[in-house]
Every structure is written in C-alpha cells, then in structure tokens.
Scaffold this motif. Structure first.
Motif, mmCIF file in Angstrom:
data_model
loop_
_atom_site.group_PDB
_atom_site.id
_atom_site.type_symbol
_atom_site.label_atom_id
_atom_site.label_comp_id
_atom_site.label_asym_id
_atom_site.label_seq_id
_atom_site.Cartn_x
_atom_site.Cartn_y
_atom_site.Cartn_z
ATOM 1 N N LEU A 1 0.830 -1.212 0.000
ATOM 2 C CA LEU A 1 0.000 0.000 0.000
ATOM 3 C C LEU A 1 0.864 1.261 0.000
ATOM 4 O O LEU A 1 0.562 2.233 -0.712
ATOM 5 C CB LEU A 1 -0.929 -0.005 1.217
ATOM 6 N N ALA A 2 1.924 1.267 0.783
ATOM 7 C CA ALA A 2 2.785 2.447 0.852
ATOM 8 C C ALA A 2 3.499 2.684 -0.466
ATOM 9 O O ALA A 2 3.491 3.795 -1.014
ATOM 10 C CB ALA A 2 3.793 2.275 1.986
ATOM 11 N N VAL A 3 4.131 1.639 -0.993
ATOM 12 C CA VAL A 3 4.860 1.781 -2.266
ATOM 13 C C VAL A 3 3.887 2.078 -3.405
ATOM 14 O O VAL A 3 4.164 2.900 -4.286
ATOM 15 C CB VAL A 3 5.678 0.506 -2.545
ATOM 16 N N GLY A 4 2.723 1.417 -3.390
ATOM 17 C CA GLY A 4 1.727 1.681 -4.429
ATOM 18 C C GLY A 4 1.247 3.119 -4.424
ATOM 19 O O GLY A 4 1.033 3.721 -5.481
ATOM 20 N N SER A 5 1.060 3.689 -3.228
ATOM 21 C CA SER A 5 0.633 5.094 -3.132
ATOM 22 C C SER A 5 1.676 6.021 -3.722
ATOM 23 O O SER A 5 1.350 6.989 -4.435
ATOM 24 C CB SER A 5 0.374 5.453 -1.664
ATOM 25 N N VAL A 6 2.953 5.734 -3.447
ATOM 26 C CA VAL A 6 4.027 6.569 -3.988
ATOM 27 C C VAL A 6 4.079 6.450 -5.510
ATOM 28 O O VAL A 6 4.202 7.455 -6.228
ATOM 29 C CB VAL A 6 5.372 6.168 -3.362
ATOM 30 N N LEU A 7 3.970 5.227 -6.029
ATOM 31 C CA LEU A 7 3.998 5.032 -7.482
ATOM 32 C C LEU A 7 2.795 5.693 -8.144
ATOM 33 O O LEU A 7 2.918 6.276 -9.236
ATOM 34 C CB LEU A 7 4.017 3.533 -7.800
ATOM 35 N N PHE A 8 1.631 5.601 -7.483
ATOM 36 C CA PHE A 8 0.429 6.247 -8.039
ATOM 37 C C PHE A 8 0.638 7.754 -8.164
ATOM 38 O O PHE A 8 0.213 8.376 -9.142
ATOM 39 C CB PHE A 8 -0.777 5.959 -7.150
ATOM 40 N N PHE A 9 1.313 8.341 -7.164
ATOM 41 C CA PHE A 9 1.568 9.780 -7.227
ATOM 42 C C PHE A 9 2.444 10.126 -8.433
ATOM 43 O O PHE A 9 2.166 11.066 -9.174
ATOM 44 C CB PHE A 9 2.247 10.243 -5.943
ATOM 45 N N PHE A 10 3.492 9.360 -8.658
ATOM 46 C CA PHE A 10 4.427 9.686 -9.732
ATOM 47 C C PHE A 10 3.857 9.408 -11.118
ATOM 48 O O PHE A 10 4.178 10.110 -12.079
ATOM 49 C CB PHE A 10 5.733 8.910 -9.552
#
Length: 467
Positions: free
Chosen positions: A10-19
């Motif tokens: 969830l944390a890494v996915g949120s960061v990737l979604f932002f970029f």
C-alpha cells in the motif's frame, strides 16, 4: 507477515500512483512558480514521512510479531529516542512552514506598479470593479447595497468614475502585475484561479487581497473554494488574459458608476409602442399563448426581462440547434436596437395586469415536488416570488408547461450552455438535481400550487373588505 507485506504494498503503491498519476497541478499561468516549489517541498517532506512511517510499521510487525517464548520489555523513558524524534520532527515542520511563510510574505506584498481590481463575491456570483481615471476606488459598504447599487458604493467623488463589471467575466492584461482586492457581500467565500496558484478567503466586513502577474494568454476558470451555500459548486466565472491593447479597448467599453446612475429608466410610452410586435404571440396584456408556445410575461420583473431580451439579442440564448422556439424569438429581440429599447419594453411589460393561471399539467406529484423544491427556494424564494439578490426570477404564477420545458432544456444543455449566459450555466448545474422527467414534473406541479401574486392581492382585498 501477510500484514507487513500489505502495508509495504500500500505504501509503495501510493508513492507510485503519485508519480504516474495523470492528475497533477494545472499548467502554471502566472509568476508564482515559487508556490509550485513550496508544494513540491511539502510533497517530498510528507511523502518521506509517509513512506518511513509505513515501512517502520511493517518492520515492527515482523520484528515484534508474537513469540510465546519471548517476554515484552517495558521502556517508558528513552531520552535518546525522544531527542532523535524531536529533532527530526522539528526539521520536518521547519521544512514545511519556512518556504510557505517566505512565499506568503511575497504573496501579500504587491509591487508599487500593480494595477488594482476589486473582486466582489456573493451567493452565487462574481462581479468586479476597476478604479477610474483617478486611480482610486470609491468608498463602499455592504449596508448600501440594493437593486440599484449592487456594489454598495457610497456617495464618494472618487467612486463616480469607478468601472463596474456585473458579469462574472474578467479581462486582465498579460505580463502586468495586478492586485486583487477581495470583498464579500454576504457569507464567507474564497476566490481561486488554479492556473495562477492564487486563492484567498473573502470575509464579510473585511477586505483581503493578493497579487499575481498573468504570464500566459488564455482563459481560466474562477471558482469559489469555500463552501458558501447550496449553489457553491455553481459559483464560477472566467478570467481572460489578453494583450494590453485588447484589455484597454474592453475596459473603455465598460460603464462607470456615474454612467450607470445617469441611465434613463424605461420609457413606458416608447415601450408600449415597441411591445406591439410582442403582443402577436404573448398577448396584448402579456398573458401568454400556449398554442403559440409563447409564455406569460405579465408578472415578471423588468430586470429579468431585460436580461433575457439581451441574451436573445446577443445570441447567448436561442442559438442552440435544438432550441427551435428560442430561435424564433431571436429575430424579435433583434428588433430592439439598443439597451434603452430593451429597458423601455421591459418597463412596459412590468406594468401589465396579471391574471392567475390554472395548471394545465397533471403528471407531477406536488408533495414530492415540495421536497425537491427546497433547493430551488434558495434562489427563487420559498413562495417562488423571485429574489433579485440571487438573480432568481419569479416562478409562482408562471405557466407550468413553460416551466417544464425550460427545466428540460437546462437539463439537456439546450439552454444555458452559452459562455455569455452565466446564470444559465448555473441553472444547468442546479437542474441536474432533478434526476429524471418525473422529478421535473413533480417540481413543476408544486410550483403550480404556490400562491400567485394576483391571487394573494385578491385574498388580501377580500380580507380587508370583511373587516
């Protein structure tokens, strides 16, 4: 372990979604690149903390998972850890606040060569004021606001040449700093133009301001970024950035406070003469004619009639390919050569005697319509009497067949979609509340039950006679 993996994903996915997300800031069209830099700093700081906290949480879940052979250790005081956390938190907060404070100081410190524009907010409309040739705004106060003085200007010599823009459409010259002076007529508003990275609260009884320099030609949307009432979402305007010569020509065409005050009121005699062409469809006394699809005019206020005639005349209404009846109206409105002719006709129609109408439609449920009408009442009044301050015309006493047709036209975008019809645009948004044909019929059925002014006067006279 599964829980730790879920937290990491969830944390890494949120960061990737932002970029990789397609949603980001609108293209910058002003000098406030520093605000974008501040936003970037905020995102990096909060993003780093978000990632660190969630990864630490995953580590703790794995490192300290349940083990029946291990005893927990209670350690309420750890000065070393507290110092580290306090220091890192201090750096993070400083990183968040310091850039914003620097930019804010510049945001409210306009340069000396900035020209001024006053932005006036009200439920649910924008209007604007420019200082005249003297370069000074005249004094104004909300307690002086009325139908003839919508800006609340005081009898101040400095205000006689102030240029008043009542439509929510503003032009600004490119590459020239402008100070926006903000004032609210009623409740808390917030003027925001996303492309300029500019927004500020408008507090009743106070004056606020900010400044920016438009750097890109184009048209941008003004919205209210503060929940200000039922039609908050429809409180929109346009700011157009143009070359200086275009701006000067536009500003020269606008009326000053003195010119508006000196305008002649409608001439009833001239209006009666011009109304002869209208009478063929709308009736000699403005009673309307359903067979000709001509609505009743008697009972409508002159200000509303003037606005609709001007919309027909300018092409902002009656030009949609599906608005066949509106297209029929346009040639008649074009016979009125200028604003004075429109004022004459509107003033005459306002004097026509009004007769109560009987409902012709029976498809709707007035009880259901009463609940749906609560939204309409905010602009048009609880009794459908119309409210000038919100630019809501009278509905009570108007033909039900005409009201139903216009609501359907608004819902379908046949009426109100033109860029020069701001109140029509608002009505499109509000009409979407009526989700289907039955909802439209219900509201119209309820409006048909509202007391018509002529009926109310007759009832009052009857009561007086009995007394």
């Amino acid at each position: 372990m599964a829980m730790a993996i879920a937290v990491i994903v969830l944390a890494v996915g949120s960061v990737l979604f932002f970029f990789f997300s397609p949603w980001y800031l609108t293209p910058l069209a002003s000098n406030w690149g520093a605000i974008d830099d501040t936003i970037q700093i905020t995102l990096w700081v909060t993003g780093a903390v978000f990632l660190a906290v969630n990864l630490f949480l995953a580590y703790v879940i794995v490192r300290y998972r349940y083990n029946q052979r291990r005893r927990s250790q209670y350690d309420p005081e750890n000065k070393s850890l507290e110092l580290w956390l306090t220091g890192l938190t201090t750096l993070g907060i400083a990183g968040l606040l310091a850039p914003g404070l620097v930019v804010w100081a510049a945001f409210v410190s306009p340069p000396e060569d900035a020209h001024e524009v006053e932005v006036v907010g009200q439920q649910w409309h924008w209007s604007f004021r420019f200082p005249g040739e003297d370069g000074r705004f005249g004094s104004a106060h909300n307690r002086f606001i009325d139908e003839h003085n919508p800006f609340g200007l005081i009898d101040d010599p400095a205000g006689q040449d102030d240029i008043l823009i009542t439509a929510p459409h503003l032009l600004l010259p490119v590459d020239r700093p402008v100070k926006m002076v903000l004032r609210s007529k009623d409740v808390l508003h917030n003027v925001k133009v996303a492309n300029f990275r500019a927004k500020m609260d408008m507090v009743p009884g106070q004056t606020s301001y900010f400044w920016f320099t438009p750097t890109e030609l184009g048209e941008y949307e003004i919205v209210c970024a503060q929940l200000c009432g039922i039609a908050h979402f429809a409180m929109r305007g346009r700011v157009e950035v143009v070359e200086q010569a275009t701006f000067d020509a536009w500003l020269d065409d606008q009326l000053t406070y003195a010119e508006i005050a000196a305008r002649d009121p409608g001439n009833l005699e001239a209006g009666e003469s011009r109304y002869t062409s209208c009478a063929a469809c709308h009736g000699a006394e403005g009673q309307g004619n359903q067979a000709l699809n001509a609505p009743k005019l008697a009972g409508l206020d002159a200000w509303y009639l003037e606005r609709q005639l001007e919309l027909f005349r300018s092409g902002a209404r009656g030009t949609h390919e599906d608005d066949v009846l509106g297209q029929q109206m346009r040639p008649f409105a074009s016979m009125l050569p200028d604003r004075q002719a429109i004022a004459d006709v509107a003033a005459y129609i306002e004097t026509l005697p009004e007769r109560p109408l009987q409902a012709t439609l029976d498809a709707g449920d007035p009880e259901r319509g009463a609940r749906r009408y609560r939204t309409c009442a905010n602009c048009h009044g609880q009794q459908g009497q119309g409210i000038r301050a919100t630019n809501g015309p009278r509905l009570a006493g108007m033909p039900d067949w005409y009201l139903e047709r216009q609501l359907q036209n608004f819902r379908q975008g046949i009426r109100g979609r033109h860029r020069e019809d701001p109140y029509g645009n608002q009505m499109i948004e509000m009409a979407q509340v009526l989700v289907d044909d039955r909802a439209v019929s219900d509201v119209v059925a309820y409006i048909a039950t509202l007391p018509q002014p002529a009926m109310a006067v007759a009832a009052a006279n009857a009561r007086d006679g009995e007394e």
